[in-house]
Design a protein around this motif. Structure first.
Motif, mmCIF file in Angstrom:
data_model
loop_
_atom_site.group_PDB
_atom_site.id
_atom_site.type_symbol
_atom_site.label_atom_id
_atom_site.label_comp_id
_atom_site.label_asym_id
_atom_site.label_seq_id
_atom_site.Cartn_x
_atom_site.Cartn_y
_atom_site.Cartn_z
ATOM 1 N N VAL A 219 7.509 4.343 -9.533
ATOM 2 C CA VAL A 219 6.800 5.229 -8.593
ATOM 3 C C VAL A 219 5.322 4.875 -8.567
ATOM 4 O O VAL A 219 4.795 4.267 -9.498
ATOM 5 C CB VAL A 219 6.969 6.716 -8.957
ATOM 6 C CG1 VAL A 219 8.426 7.142 -8.833
ATOM 7 C CG2 VAL A 219 6.423 7.016 -10.340
ATOM 8 N N CYS A 220 4.682 5.258 -7.499
ATOM 9 C CA CYS A 220 3.239 5.045 -7.344
ATOM 10 C C CYS A 220 2.505 5.646 -8.552
ATOM 11 O O CYS A 220 2.722 6.811 -8.871
ATOM 12 C CB CYS A 220 2.754 5.709 -6.052
ATOM 13 S SG CYS A 220 0.955 5.660 -5.875
ATOM 14 N N PRO A 221 1.672 4.849 -9.224
ATOM 15 C CA PRO A 221 0.987 5.363 -10.411
ATOM 16 C C PRO A 221 -0.039 6.455 -10.095
ATOM 17 O O PRO A 221 -0.477 7.166 -10.996
ATOM 18 C CB PRO A 221 0.292 4.124 -10.996
ATOM 19 C CG PRO A 221 0.180 3.168 -9.870
ATOM 20 C CD PRO A 221 1.343 3.442 -8.963
ATOM 21 N N VAL A 222 -0.411 6.569 -8.847
ATOM 22 C CA VAL A 222 -1.406 7.584 -8.484
ATOM 23 C C VAL A 222 -0.753 8.891 -8.063
ATOM 24 O O VAL A 222 -1.068 9.952 -8.579
ATOM 25 C CB VAL A 222 -2.322 7.081 -7.355
ATOM 26 C CG1 VAL A 222 -3.309 8.168 -6.956
ATOM 27 C CG2 VAL A 222 -3.067 5.836 -7.806
ATOM 28 N N CYS A 223 0.185 8.800 -7.119
ATOM 29 C CA CYS A 223 0.694 10.042 -6.537
ATOM 30 C C CYS A 223 2.166 10.290 -6.828
ATOM 31 O O CYS A 223 2.687 11.347 -6.484
ATOM 32 C CB CYS A 223 0.447 10.056 -5.033
ATOM 33 S SG CYS A 223 1.520 8.947 -4.134
ATOM 34 N N GLY A 224 2.844 9.322 -7.451
ATOM 35 C CA GLY A 224 4.241 9.535 -7.795
ATOM 36 C C GLY A 224 5.215 9.274 -6.656
ATOM 37 O O GLY A 224 6.405 9.556 -6.781
ATOM 38 N N VAL B 288 0.837 -1.200 0.000
ATOM 39 C CA VAL B 288 0.000 0.000 0.000
ATOM 40 C C VAL B 288 0.873 1.252 0.000
ATOM 41 O O VAL B 288 1.837 1.348 0.776
ATOM 42 C CB VAL B 288 -0.894 0.036 1.259
ATOM 43 C CG1 VAL B 288 -1.853 1.217 1.197
ATOM 44 C CG2 VAL B 288 -1.668 -1.255 1.401
ATOM 45 N N CYS B 289 0.512 2.204 -0.822
ATOM 46 C CA CYS B 289 1.211 3.494 -0.828
ATOM 47 C C CYS B 289 0.833 4.278 0.426
ATOM 48 O O CYS B 289 -0.351 4.493 0.696
ATOM 49 C CB CYS B 289 0.848 4.298 -2.072
ATOM 50 S SG CYS B 289 1.574 5.947 -2.071
ATOM 51 N N GLY B 290 1.849 4.685 1.176
ATOM 52 C CA GLY B 290 1.598 5.429 2.409
ATOM 53 C C GLY B 290 1.130 6.850 2.174
ATOM 54 O O GLY B 290 0.661 7.523 3.089
ATOM 55 N N ILE B 291 1.249 7.329 0.938
ATOM 56 C CA ILE B 291 0.836 8.693 0.641
ATOM 57 C C ILE B 291 -0.627 8.744 0.196
ATOM 58 O O ILE B 291 -1.431 9.489 0.741
ATOM 59 C CB ILE B 291 1.719 9.319 -0.470
ATOM 60 C CG1 ILE B 291 3.200 9.237 -0.093
ATOM 61 C CG2 ILE B 291 1.298 10.756 -0.761
ATOM 62 C CD1 ILE B 291 3.611 10.028 1.120
ATOM 63 N N CYS B 292 -0.970 7.924 -0.785
ATOM 64 C CA CYS B 292 -2.313 8.053 -1.378
ATOM 65 C C CYS B 292 -3.213 6.853 -1.118
ATOM 66 O O CYS B 292 -4.408 6.920 -1.381
ATOM 67 C CB CYS B 292 -2.219 8.307 -2.873
ATOM 68 S SG CYS B 292 -1.723 6.862 -3.830
ATOM 69 N N GLY B 293 -2.652 5.738 -0.654
ATOM 70 C CA GLY B 293 -3.492 4.575 -0.374
ATOM 71 C C GLY B 293 -3.636 3.612 -1.541
ATOM 72 O O GLY B 293 -4.312 2.591 -1.440
HETATM 73 FE FE FE Z 1 0.578 6.894 -3.973
#
Ligand code: FE
Length: 241
Positions: free
Chosen positions: A226-231, A193-198
């Motif tokens: 990188v996270c595809p949602v928030c980078g 899980v991305c800790g920034i955007c979930g």
């Molecule tokens: Fe993210």
């Protein structure tokens, strides 16, 4: 709160997904909003709900102008992440996309937009964490054929989450429930899980936009992914429990 309060009743309200842009002198910014709706037809009038903490809120308040880009269903997650999970306080978002200046002076984002509107604020309502800006539509244009992205599609198909500043943010508990609901499917490789955007990386699905094939474990993803949602970088991720 009444005894009968099931937040899931709110989750069934449908929305679209839009980029809202505004300006402050020569500075430009934009953000994702799911809460745009037409208030009246004569005159053509719309409203949008914007979190008071957001830079775009400050710009709309100052300039009294904003533009709306109605996003196409094909819009990529990195594009949504740029406007939805990054703040204009840190990133010059408009420098990373195509836009044109409108009659109001607001930047109109044309990437991924089916249609665009410009609006002049004529009133606002204080809604606590958010302000609802009511505005007359002063320009409107259809840019291309397409199907508008809905909030439901964003969440179900693109696995998008609501940032904390969204009116529809469901809280961390809701995200846990969502992840639990996803379990029980085939393939027991660890999800992260991305800790920034979930955003949840599911090895069974990979990340097609990041060229990670299905079946790739999180450990085997290249370090520069990188996270595809928030980078966010890979080290922002932690195993899903
Ligand atoms: Fe993210």
């Amino acid at each position: 709160m009444a005894d009968t309060f099931d937040p899931k009743a709110l989750w069934s309200i449908s929305y679209g997904l839009y980029v809202i842009t505004s300006l402050s002198d020569d500075k430009l910014n934009g953000q994702i909003a799911n809460t745009v709706f037409q208030v009246s037809a004569d005159p053509p009038r719309i409203a949008v709900s914007i979190n008071k903490d957001n830079l775009t809120h400050e710009y709309i308040s100052k300039s009294g102008m904003f533009a709306v880009s109605v996003l196409d269903e094909s819009t990529s997650m990195p594009f949504i992440g740029l406007f939805g999970f990054k703040t204009g306080k840190d990133v010059n978002k408009l420098s990373q996309v195509h836009y044109k200046k409108g009659v109001t002076g607001a930047p109109i984002v044309t990437d991924n937009a089916i249609s665009v509107l410009e609006a002049k604020v004529i009133g606002k309502a204080d809604a606590g964490t958010h302000t609802i800006f009511i505005a007359d539509v002063v320009a409107a244009e259809v840019l291309r054929k397409g199907k508008p992205l809905t909030y439901a599609t964003y969440q179900e198909i693109k696995k998008g989450k609501a940032p904390k500043n969204a009116p529809t943010y469901k809280g961390p508990h809701a995200e846990e429930e969502h992840v639990k609901a996803e379990e029980g499917k085939e393939g027991k490789m660890q999800k992260y899980v991305c800790g920034i955007c979930g955003y949840v990386y599911d090895p069974a699905e990979g990340d097609s936009e990041g060229n990670i094939p299905a079946g790739t474990s999180f450990e085997d993803i290249p370090d520069d992914w990188v996270c595809p949602v928030c980078g966010a970088s890979k080290d922002e991720f932690s195993p899903e429990e």
